[in-house]
Write a protein that holds these residues in place. Structure first.
Motif, PDB file in Angstrom:
ATOM      1  N   ILE C  84      90.088  -1.301  45.413  1.00 25.58           N
ATOM      2  CA  ILE C  84      90.544  -2.483  45.173  1.00 25.58           C
ATOM      3  C   ILE C  84      89.365  -4.386  44.665  1.00 25.58           C
ATOM      4  N   GLY C  88      89.913  -5.251  41.557  1.00 27.64           N
ATOM      5  CA  GLY C  88      90.482  -6.144  41.820  1.00 27.64           C
ATOM      6  C   GLY C  88      89.285  -7.232  41.618  1.00 27.64           C
ATOM      7  N   VAL C 168      96.638  -3.716  43.245  1.00 26.39           N
ATOM      8  CA  VAL C 168      96.171  -3.907  42.431  1.00 26.39           C
ATOM      9  C   VAL C 168      96.795  -5.252  41.351  1.00 26.39           C
ATOM     10  N   LEU C 232      89.114  -9.879  48.673  1.00 26.56           N
ATOM     11  CA  LEU C 232      88.936  -8.776  48.402  1.00 26.56           C
ATOM     12  C   LEU C 232      89.236  -7.550  49.330  1.00 26.56           C
TER      13      LEU C 232
END
Lengths: 280, 425, 304
Positions: C84, C88, C168, C232
């Motif tokens: 992530i 991300g 995500v 994140l």
């Protein structure tokens, strides 16, 4: 820029339009389905039939005792304002002193505060509960406000001190010679000049207070009569995540007011953020 | 000089601290932790479609009128009472009475010993739920967990004349349902439900093979993996055959119940509380209930997995122990209160009129036919406690792996490894 | 005499300065620094968080438990969090920069589009999670459309790999708006004269971007990468709404492990050790990125 051709402009506008529509589809699905019975949500999630549109589910969501909409908004707005008052009110004098006192001690102090930016708020919640309990503030709004403010102070103070450092020292020195006290210089001369950065901090803090879920969930707890929007939505929706007659209307009630605020204040919110980004 | 300094210093402190002080000042009023100071009692309860806040308030009303004690009903702000209780204990703001969970290894020392009260030993299942003779949780009745609800119309269409009693017959029945294009021959659901459902279909055979299996696991003569691997193999066979799919374990139990009522599901394993849901929205087909199968027809029906209905505990730290125990006594012994709770969520209890709800009636028949009741793994309590916290969430997480293609042996191995790493003392 | 006055004066003004910082220091110390201290202490104990039961000192046991991971539950969480944070952050910044380039000129249409890109950020992550759950769930809007069109459904949330990708995607959808605003602000600061000069020298669009715009954006890029990674690393709310960690443990993040697994099962010692590790990792990552980016930023000053 001089060479942009009409075709490229058209392409650009088309691409942006497609992206914007993609961003808005979830909103459309939520709004449309909030007025439909479950069967129809399942059969045609995107369409709607004027004959079967109903406000029953919205009314049911409005009356749901797990998520009192108006009170939820009142509590959340209070949190936004109170956290900002505490965080900004405490950060302004501290940032001013740190920015204007170039000794190693105060440089260390700045470092001490800035380190807090790397501590994820929700992660220290568990031990923070023990502190709040010792203070007798567990399960109370003031306890929640203090905890959330403390997590906002590092960033607020950091951007404030950076901003004050850019303000000419001659301003407060002149005032100081005129015999003005430190507090007066700060609040009557420096603070008004800080307006753009205060706006940025206010918006960022407001967004984080508004969206916080874990802190009110754990600090207020089931014993409290206060629900924020997020904890209310969680209480109303989490056990019925696929009962769309509950999910969509509840979410709609939760987001419409904030979206209205956003649309009205859009220029100020996004302008304030970018002002901070340029100067901070 | 120093006066100027003092003035400035005071100014700085006062200005900066004003919001903080203002907050602290209103702190005492906003507090809820000391609510018991006025003699009222806070009761944390499970709130669901069947157990609404209004019904709970109605239930305690006669007690309030009688005793003059104000009872505050609190729903968990999280998903369950089990999730809220630890943080409330940590925060020192635990409620006086807690409904819907039973003491675990960590929480047992925090709840009041009720053994000395005569009324407590007379409550249903008090013996099964006691620890070395100590009663710290009491309930109003017994709720059957090992139940398979089925769509009798679909069974008839598929040519199944008798509900299955053995695992082989169950496999045949599922094959017949699948052959008739039933959307979901057997429905499992997401979150806590996956774990509970897999355990409850296994209780009868598990307790035939190893009576008191929790104690065997605790003393090391068996492992959790060995206990559950056979049922994992059955479930894997069903997944391979397409009787249940990965979508099922991403669909919450409320939706699966709606799917059952809509006629898309052949068999739905669920506890007795589902009979209340069925009575509230009766499907337009005939519903039947059968006990989960055993290996050998001679053992049928096997022992019934059963839980304590409306379990109540009193927090040791309560400011009003007399009031809190009086409330629990009222809830578990008063006839009107028992009847009111039976209306909210059906359960069986000696001397209690059978419910007018036909579905509950069928459940009652199965409970009466069971040779014995056994405590399920997800309510480890008392002498049948698994000495480990968080069994059902972990079991659910691991068992969902079966739907993602993990082998039964791997899942069973992980379950044993988890137990070995997490067991207390 | 004069000297003592000066010292006294310095001391007093030092005290006055100290008092100015006092309110911020008290609130911050009390509710951030002290809890971090508590977390460090509890991370070396076995403690169930119940006040009447005392913590037992167990040394490094909790950390050993996390690193050895005997039952394989924490490594998947670390992996999910890493995916992530890295994927991300990359996608959030890519989307934000790309769209910022499209929307850099201030026209009425672009102002509208900017607001549309930003709005998910004013919805809380929990609500975003619930909303997408209703859209992508097994019986959600998209799968119902597919089913009605005679197509087979897609396991957005039912398959472990799909669920992580979906998570995500939802995070990127909800978060890139903030970075977009930062990039737009950064683009305003890029000198138009320099871009024009590059064009007159015969550079095409991508070349101008690579040699002028991108280096000038360097400080903005550092800020956006660090802020997006920091946010994140602690993803929790959106997981709760979207998947509740499932299927299995496919979307359990590190923060989910701390709050919904360790703390919920009364394992305060372990939860605190996990929290301390996360703070350390967040700090190390941030400082590494800032250090690595310093060179790029020096380039920016040369260009600007």
């Amino acid at each position: 820029m001089t060479r942009t051709t009409p075709i490229r402009t058209a392409f650009r506008v088309g691409l942006v339009a497609v992206l914007s529509i993609a961003m808005l589809v979830p909103m459309y699905i939520m709004v449309v389905n909030a007025f439909k019975p479950q069967q129809e949500i399942l059969l045609s999630p995107l369409g709607f039939d004027l004959a079967t549109l109903t406000t029953d589910h919205i009314a049911a969501a409005w009356q749901n005792t797990s998520f009192p909409v108006v009170e939820g908004y009142a509590v959340t707005l209070f949190l936004v304002l109170a956290c900002n008052v505490v965080a900004i009110g405490a950060s302004v004098p501290a940032a001013y002193t740190i920015a204007r006192t170039p000794t190693p001690l105060f440089r260390f102090l700045l470092f001490f505060f800035v380190a807090g930016m790397f501590v994820p708020a929700q992660i220290i919640l568990v031990p923070a509960i023990f502190v709040l309990k010792a203070l007798g503030l567990m399960g109370t709004l003031p306890g929640l406000v203090l905890f959330m403010s403390s997590t906002m102070i590092p960033f607020t103070l950091f951007i404030f001190s950076g901003y004050i450092r850019m303000l000419p020292r001659s301003l407060d020195e002149a005032a100081s010679i005129d015999g003005a006290g430190r507090q007066r210089i700060l609040w009557t001369i420096v603070f008004p000049l800080m307006r753009p950065i205060v706006a940025t901090a206010f918006i960022l803090n407001a967004l984080s207070a508004w969206n916080d879920f874990v802190s009110p969930q754990l600090i207020l707890g089931p014993g409290s009569q206060f629900r924020t929007i997020t904890t209310g939505v969680y209480a109303a929706v989490s056990t019925y995540t696929t009962n769309y007659e509950i999910v969509f209307p509840t979410l709609l009630l939760a987001v419409v007011p904030i979206l209205l605020i956003f649309v009205l204040m859009q220029r100020h919110i996004m302008g304030g953020l970018s002002a901070g980004a340029v100067k901070g | 000089m120093s006066t100027t300094f003092l003035r400035r210093a005071r100014g700085a402190v006062v200005l900066g601290m004003t919001p903080v002080l203002a907050l602290a000042a209103c702190g005492s009023e906003g507090g809820s932790g000391d609510a018991a100071g006025d003699g009222s009692i806070r009761m944390l309860v499970n709130i669901t479609d069947n157990l609404t806040q209004a019904k709970w308030e109605e239930l305690v009303k006669p007690f309030e009128d009688e005793s003059g004690i104000d009872v505050k009903i609190e729903g968990p702000s999280g998903q369950s009472v089990a999730e809220s209780f630890p943080s409330l204990l940590a925060a020192g703001t635990a409620p006086d009475v807690i409904e819907s969970i039973v003491p675990g290894p960590d929480t047992a020392p925090e709840v009041l010993d009720l053994t000395e009260y005569d009324w407590a030993s007379g409550t249903p299942m008090a013996d099964l739920y006691s620890t070395d003779g100590t009663i710290n949780v009491v309930g109003v009745g017994m709720q059957a967990q090992s139940l398979m609800y089925y769509n009798a119309d679909l069974f008839a269409e598929a040519g199944i004349t008798e509900p299955p009693t053995t695992w082989d017959e169950l496999d045949d029945a599922l094959a017949a349902l699948a052959a008739k294009d039933v959307a979901t021959p057997i429905a499992f659901a997401s979150d806590w439900a996956t774990g509970v459902q897999v355990q409850e279909i296994w209780h009868p055979q598990q307790n035939v093979t190893t009576p008191g299996w929790q104690q065997s696991v605790a003393d090391g003569s068996s492992t959790l993996g060995d206990q559950f691997q056979p049922v994992f193999e059955h479930v894997t066979d069903w997944i391979d055959a397409g009787y249940t799919t990965a979508d099922d374990v991403a669909t919450d139990s409320g939706t699966q119940e709606a799917n059952f009522i809509a006629g898309d599901v052949g068999i739905y394993p669920m506890g007795s509380w589902f009979s209340t849901t069925l009575a509230a929205s009766p499907p337009d087909f005939e519903v039947g209930v059968f006990a989960p199968p055993v290996d050998d027809a001679a053992d049928a029906p096997g022992p019934m997995g059963a839980t304590l209905a409306f379990p109540y505990m009193v927090w040791k730290g309560t400011a009003n122990p007399d009031g809190a125990t009086a409330l629990v006594e009222y809830l578990t012994t008063d006839e009107a209160a028992i009847a009111a709770q039976a209306e909210m969520d059906s359960f069986s209890r000696e001397g209690l009129e059978p419910s007018s709800n036909e579905y509950a009636g069928m459940v009652q028949e199965l409970s009466d036919a069971a040779p014995s009741y056994v405590v399920p793994g997800n309510q480890t309590v008392g002498d049948y406690a698994l000495p480990v916290a968080g069994f059902n969430p972990k079991f659910t997480e691991l068992v969902q792996g079966l739907w993602q293609g993990r082998s039964p042996a791997d899942v069973a191995g992980d379950l044993t490894a988890w137990y070995e790493a997490e067991k207390l003392g | 005499m004069a000297r003592t006055t000066t010292t006294r004066r310095g001391l007093l003004s030092g005290l006055a300065n100290g008092l100015m910082t006092l309110p911020a220091a008290v609130v911050y110390t009390g509710l951030t620094v002290v809890p971090v201290g508590y977390a460090v202490y509890y991370s070396f104990t076995q403690y169930n968080g119940i006040p009447s039961q005392a913590p037992t000192w167990v040394g490094w046991e909790n950390y050993a438990r996390i690193i050895a991971d005997p039952i394989g539950d924490l490594r998947p969480a670390a992996w999910v969090t890493l995916v992530i944070a890295v994927v991300g952050a990359f996608l959030v910044n890519g989307a934000a920069l790309g769209i910022a380039m499209l929307l850099r000129r201030t026209t009425a249409f672009n102002t509208f589009a900017r607001a549309v890109m930003f709005y998910p950020h004013v919805l809380s992550a929990l609500i975003v999670g619930f909303l997408w759950q209703a859209i992508l769930g097994p019986q959600g809007a998209v799968n119902n459309l597919l089913e009605n069109a005679g197509q087979s459904t897609l396991p957005f949330l039912a398959d472990p790999d799909w669920a992580l990708v979906t998570l995500v995607g939802v995070i990127v959808w909800a978060q890139f708006g903030v970075q977009l605003v930062l990039y737009l602000a950064g683009l305003q600061a890029v000198s138009p004269e320099l871009q024009e000069a590059a064009r007159l020298d015969g550079a095409n669009g991508p070349q101008v971007f690579r040699h002028v715009t991108w280096p000038a954006l360097a400080p903005t890029v550092t800020v956006t990468i660090v802020t997006s990674i920091l946010s994140l690393l602690k993803v929790y709310d959106v997981v709760l709404g979207l998947t509740n960690g499932g299927p299995g443990d496919a979307t359990q993040t590190w923060a989910y492990e701390i709050l919904a697994v360790s703390f919920a099962n009364n394992k305060v010692g372990l939860a605190c050790a996990q929290a301390v590790l996360l703070v350390v990792v967040a700090g190390i990552l941030s400082f590494t990125i800032i250090a690595l980016r310093r060179r790029a930023e020096e380039g920016a000053e040369a260009v600007g």
